[in-house]
Motif scaffolding. Sequence first.
Motif, mmCIF file in Angstrom:
data_model
loop_
_atom_site.group_PDB
_atom_site.id
_atom_site.type_symbol
_atom_site.label_atom_id
_atom_site.label_comp_id
_atom_site.label_asym_id
_atom_site.label_seq_id
_atom_site.Cartn_x
_atom_site.Cartn_y
_atom_site.Cartn_z
ATOM 1 N N ILE A 1 0.982 -1.246 -0.160
ATOM 2 C CA ILE A 1 0.033 0.028 0.052
ATOM 3 C C ILE A 1 0.868 1.158 -0.109
ATOM 4 C CG2 ILE A 1 -1.957 -1.000 1.080
ATOM 5 C CD1 ILE A 1 -1.032 0.383 3.792
ATOM 6 N N THR A 2 0.529 2.248 -0.656
ATOM 7 C CA THR A 2 1.155 3.447 -0.670
ATOM 8 C C THR A 2 0.235 4.769 -0.174
ATOM 9 O OG1 THR A 2 2.706 2.991 -2.570
ATOM 10 C CG2 THR A 2 2.452 5.091 -2.097
ATOM 11 N N THR A 3 0.578 5.438 0.573
ATOM 12 C CA THR A 3 -0.650 6.420 1.394
ATOM 13 C C THR A 3 -0.765 7.575 0.218
ATOM 14 O OG1 THR A 3 1.441 7.583 2.479
ATOM 15 C CG2 THR A 3 0.336 6.051 3.791
ATOM 16 N N THR B 1 5.333 3.605 1.041
ATOM 17 C CA THR B 1 4.796 2.547 0.595
ATOM 18 C C THR B 1 5.009 1.329 1.851
ATOM 19 O OG1 THR B 1 4.971 3.153 -1.698
ATOM 20 C CG2 THR B 1 5.101 0.561 -1.124
ATOM 21 N N VAL C 1 -5.284 4.914 0.527
ATOM 22 C CA VAL C 1 -3.881 4.388 0.050
ATOM 23 C C VAL C 1 -4.219 3.789 -1.402
ATOM 24 C CG1 VAL C 1 -3.282 3.693 2.189
ATOM 25 C CG2 VAL C 1 -4.513 2.157 1.028
ATOM 26 N N THR D 1 -3.084 0.404 -3.957
ATOM 27 C CA THR D 1 -2.564 -0.718 -3.657
ATOM 28 C C THR D 1 -1.823 -1.278 -4.825
ATOM 29 O OG1 THR D 1 -4.700 -1.837 -4.203
ATOM 30 C CG2 THR D 1 -4.466 -1.218 -1.883
#
Length: 89
Positions: free
Chosen positions: A28-30, A55, A82, A84
């Motif tokens: 996941i990346t914010t 990430t 996030v 994905t």
Amino acid sequence: PNPLPVNGEGTSNAAIVGAAVPLANCQITTTHQVRLRETPSTNGTVLTTLPYDLTLTATVRTGDWYQVVYLNNQGWVNAAYVNTRGTCG
């Protein structure tokens, strides 16, 4: 300047929905600054605030929440904040 939205602000206090699903290949990346919570709920205690564009590997998904490990904290991030990559259920 407008502050970035932070996970949990302006959302309902929804109950935990769905069974815990283990994840094997999920990153996941914010997309905002995001609160890392102790439990998968907007009522969960805030452990820390994650920075934008971070990430992490998600290990479990429950409803709209991903469990991640960040530094010395294990906690939950809301899926609304996030992006994905991989198999994120």
